[in-house]
Design a protein around this motif. Structure first.
Motif, PDB file in Angstrom:
ATOM      1  N   SER A  93       0.783  -1.240   0.000  1.00 20.67           N
ATOM      2  CA  SER A  93       0.000   0.000   0.000  1.00 20.67           C
ATOM      3  C   SER A  93       0.809   1.282   0.000  1.00 20.67           C
ATOM      4  O   SER A  93       0.242   2.357  -0.081  1.00 20.67           O
ATOM      5  CB  SER A  93      -0.932   0.016   1.216  1.00 20.67           C
ATOM      6  OG  SER A  93      -1.926  -0.977   1.090  1.00 20.67           O
ATOM      7  N   ASP A 143       4.321   3.346  -1.574  1.00 26.45           N
ATOM      8  CA  ASP A 143       5.453   3.418  -2.488  1.00 26.45           C
ATOM      9  C   ASP A 143       6.707   3.662  -1.652  1.00 26.45           C
ATOM     10  O   ASP A 143       6.816   4.697  -0.983  1.00 26.45           O
ATOM     11  CB  ASP A 143       5.239   4.548  -3.496  1.00 26.45           C
ATOM     12  CG  ASP A 143       6.334   4.615  -4.554  1.00 26.45           C
ATOM     13  OD1 ASP A 143       7.523   4.664  -4.167  1.00 26.45           O
ATOM     14  OD2 ASP A 143       6.010   4.641  -5.751  1.00 26.45           O
ATOM     15  N   SER A 160       8.546   7.124  -2.688  1.00 26.39           N
ATOM     16  CA  SER A 160       7.916   8.421  -2.451  1.00 26.39           C
ATOM     17  C   SER A 160       7.209   8.504  -1.103  1.00 26.39           C
ATOM     18  O   SER A 160       6.951   9.600  -0.602  1.00 26.39           O
ATOM     19  CB  SER A 160       6.892   8.713  -3.558  1.00 26.39           C
ATOM     20  OG  SER A 160       5.794   7.813  -3.470  1.00 26.39           O
ATOM     21  N   ARG A 173       4.217   7.629  -0.816  1.00 26.39           N
ATOM     22  CA  ARG A 173       2.818   7.874  -1.178  1.00 26.39           C
ATOM     23  C   ARG A 173       2.000   6.600  -1.063  1.00 26.39           C
ATOM     24  O   ARG A 173       2.467   5.512  -1.387  1.00 26.39           O
ATOM     25  CB  ARG A 173       2.766   8.404  -2.618  1.00 26.39           C
ATOM     26  CG  ARG A 173       1.377   8.722  -3.144  1.00 26.39           C
ATOM     27  CD  ARG A 173       1.469   9.276  -4.561  1.00 26.39           C
ATOM     28  NE  ARG A 173       2.137   8.336  -5.452  1.00 26.39           N
ATOM     29  CZ  ARG A 173       1.508   7.350  -6.092  1.00 26.39           C
ATOM     30  NH1 ARG A 173       0.208   7.161  -5.923  1.00 26.39           N
ATOM     31  NH2 ARG A 173       2.182   6.561  -6.909  1.00 26.39           N
ATOM     32  N   ARG A 174       0.767   6.716  -0.584  1.00 29.14           N
ATOM     33  CA  ARG A 174      -0.129   5.569  -0.527  1.00 29.14           C
ATOM     34  C   ARG A 174      -0.524   5.179  -1.941  1.00 29.14           C
ATOM     35  O   ARG A 174      -0.908   6.022  -2.741  1.00 29.14           O
ATOM     36  CB  ARG A 174      -1.378   5.893   0.296  1.00 29.14           C
ATOM     37  CG  ARG A 174      -2.238   4.670   0.545  1.00 29.14           C
ATOM     38  CD  ARG A 174      -3.443   4.993   1.403  1.00 29.14           C
ATOM     39  NE  ARG A 174      -3.503   4.240   2.631  1.00 29.14           N
ATOM     40  CZ  ARG A 174      -3.766   2.949   2.703  1.00 29.14           C
ATOM     41  NH1 ARG A 174      -3.949   2.254   1.602  1.00 29.14           N
ATOM     42  NH2 ARG A 174      -3.817   2.328   3.853  1.00 29.14           N
ATOM     43  N   THR A 175      -0.406   3.911  -2.261  1.00 29.42           N
ATOM     44  CA  THR A 175      -0.676   3.442  -3.615  1.00 29.42           C
ATOM     45  C   THR A 175      -1.966   2.648  -3.735  1.00 29.42           C
ATOM     46  O   THR A 175      -2.411   2.377  -4.848  1.00 29.42           O
ATOM     47  CB  THR A 175       0.485   2.554  -4.109  1.00 29.42           C
ATOM     48  OG1 THR A 175       0.650   1.458  -3.212  1.00 29.42           O
ATOM     49  CG2 THR A 175       1.783   3.352  -4.195  1.00 29.42           C
ATOM     50  N   ASP A 185      -5.971   2.502  -2.529  1.00 32.10           N
ATOM     51  CA  ASP A 185      -7.111   3.165  -1.898  1.00 32.10           C
ATOM     52  C   ASP A 185      -7.758   2.186  -0.914  1.00 32.10           C
ATOM     53  O   ASP A 185      -8.118   1.074  -1.291  1.00 32.10           O
ATOM     54  CB  ASP A 185      -8.118   3.560  -2.974  1.00 32.10           C
ATOM     55  CG  ASP A 185      -9.310   4.317  -2.426  1.00 32.10           C
ATOM     56  OD1 ASP A 185      -9.520   4.293  -1.197  1.00 32.10           O
ATOM     57  OD2 ASP A 185     -10.044   4.919  -3.222  1.00 32.10           O
TER      58      ASP A 185
END
Length: 446
Positions: A172, A174, A177, A179-181, A183
């Motif tokens: 979930s 990355d 980065s 960042r949440r990948t 949802d």
């Protein structure tokens, strides 16, 4: 034990030898470690041809699989790994964009993971068949791909077999980065909640990833554990014997992916050569596969024009059987990969096991900086600039020039905490104790 049967581990790994992917070493070592601890081990994986026709193979690693391990290879079909044009459909050849969309939908119909989701039905069927033939006491799935977790879920929910989720990266988030990948409201998010909710343990390779998941799933956090990658004790490094007058050799072994900051590395090295006679007399040897499919990224292509004039050589990949001898040609090691606080990098532990000086050419915020902070002879760059990298190269060269055998022994002693045995033994001992004290019911499960 409560009976005379050895405990049985079902280990699920899409990337298992002869795969040459970076995550394969964790899969290979974990299965071997359970076998060495007295478990019957069955590995559920894909046919060898998948790697022969796509990413390539490492036969020297395959030769090091414990011979007691039973390997069950079941069919795997994915367009992403079908590289023979003769096997392409008319639609794929003539309308690849349309084919890609349709293929992605087909593959994710069974499980929400592109390129791998279609493997779920074969995995479930094989796991149940294996369990009925030889009752399983523990299932470990290692990801990615995350579909590897499905057999553990099936055997847990249908037969009461405990399951472990072993994350090499993360589903979930990355790792570059942050960042949440995924949802949380998506099918993938629902599957992750279901898998984590059922798992007896969830393993992560470092503390930042574990902590991120603990924030997302606080009710399950007590079952989240850090099991670092570690290095393999079987690697015995012959002593470096550098002829008088020969310059130092800096070495890199690892996949040269698109995330590797190759231009920054070369620029800092070139500046160090201009500033230091010791570095100017040295060379840098790079070994490894070019990306995961053997095709060089733009970072490598742009930098190779500067290799010869700066004493840099790219010497191709190294088989597992040649790793130790290759390390023995180095005086210092170069650790470099992409930026991100969740990144440790599997090679860091193997590098430390050599006892050689290490320069880290990567974002200082990477988790590797914490791992190596107290390693004798480690130099991290203060910033990803040519000046900072050059300073670190010069300091590392000076360390390497005066490195004694005693210094190397001290560094290896420090690194012992990162052996695979040190990382895996507590979990293997815990699970051995648990399955040996649980009575087996009438179905043959414990």
């Amino acid at each position: 034990m409560t009976d005379d049967r050895r405990p049985h581990l079902l280990y699920v790994a899409w990337g298992y030898p002869p795969s040459r992917g970076s995550g394969v070493y964790r899969a290979w070592a974990t299965a071997n470690a359970f076998a060495a601890a007295g478990w019957d081990v069955t590995v559920l994986t894909v046919p060898r041809e998948v790697f022969e026709m796509s990413t390539g193979v490492d036969l020297t690693l395959e030769a090091r699989v414990d011979p007691s391990i039973r390997i069950v290879r079941i069919p795997f079909h994915s367009g992403a790994f079908t590289n023979d044009l003769r096997d392409w459909s008319w639609l794929r050849a003539h309308a690849p964009e349309v084919w890609n969309v349709l293929q992605a939908r087909r593959e994710q119909r069974s499980f929400p993971e592109r390129a791998y989701g279609g493997w779920r039905p074969a995995l479930e069927e094989a796991a149940v068949r294996i369990h009925r033939d030889h009752p399983v006491d523990l299932t470990i799935g290692t990801a990615n791909p995350n579909v590897d977790f499905v057999p553990g879920y099936i055997l847990s929910t249908e037969f009461g077999v405990p399951a472990v989720m072993d994350h090499r990266d993360a589903w979930s988030v990355d790792i570059y980065s942050g960042r949440r990948t995924v949802d949380p409201g998506s099918r993938a998010g629902a599957w992750e909640r279901k898998l984590i909710g059922d798992a007896a343990e969830v393993w992560f390779v470092n503390q930042p990833i574990r902590d991120w998941y603990a924030q997302q799933y606080p009710d399950a956090a007590a079952r989240f554990l850090v099991v670092e990658n570690g290095y393999d004790e079987e690697l015995v490094f012959p002593p470096r014997s550098r002829p008088d007058g020969e310059g130092l050799t800096f070495g890199y072994i690892g996949t040269i992916s698109a995330a590797v900051p190759m231009q920054e590395l070369v620029s800092g090295w070139a500046l160090a050569r201009r500033r230091s006679a010791l570095v100017r007399a040295a060379r840098m040897d790079l070994y490894g596969y070019l990306n995961h499919l053997g095709v060089p990224g733009a970072n490598m292509v742009r930098s190779m024009d500067e290799f010869a004039e700066n004493g840099i050589r790219y010497l191709g990949p190294v088989g597992r059987g040649e790793i130790a001898r290759t390390y023995a040609t180095f005086d210092a090691l170069v650790l470099t990969f992409g930026a991100g606080r969740f990144i440790t990098g599997g090679k860091v532990y193997e590098y430390a096991s050599t006892g050689l000086p290490i320069i880290s050419v990567h974002d200082p915020e990477n988790e590797t900086s914490r791992t190596l902070a107290e390693y004798p002879g480690w130099r991290g760059v203060s910033a990803m600039t040519a000046e900072a990298i050059a300073d670190a190269f010069i300091a590392t060269a000076e360390d390497a020039q005066k490195r004694s055998e005693a210094d190397q022994r001290d560094a290896r002693a420090f690194a012992a905490r990162y052996s695979r045995t040190a990382q895996l033994a507590p979990r293997i001992q815990s699970w051995t104790s648990r399955v040996n004290t649980q009575p087996r019911d009438a179905r043959g499960t414990r």
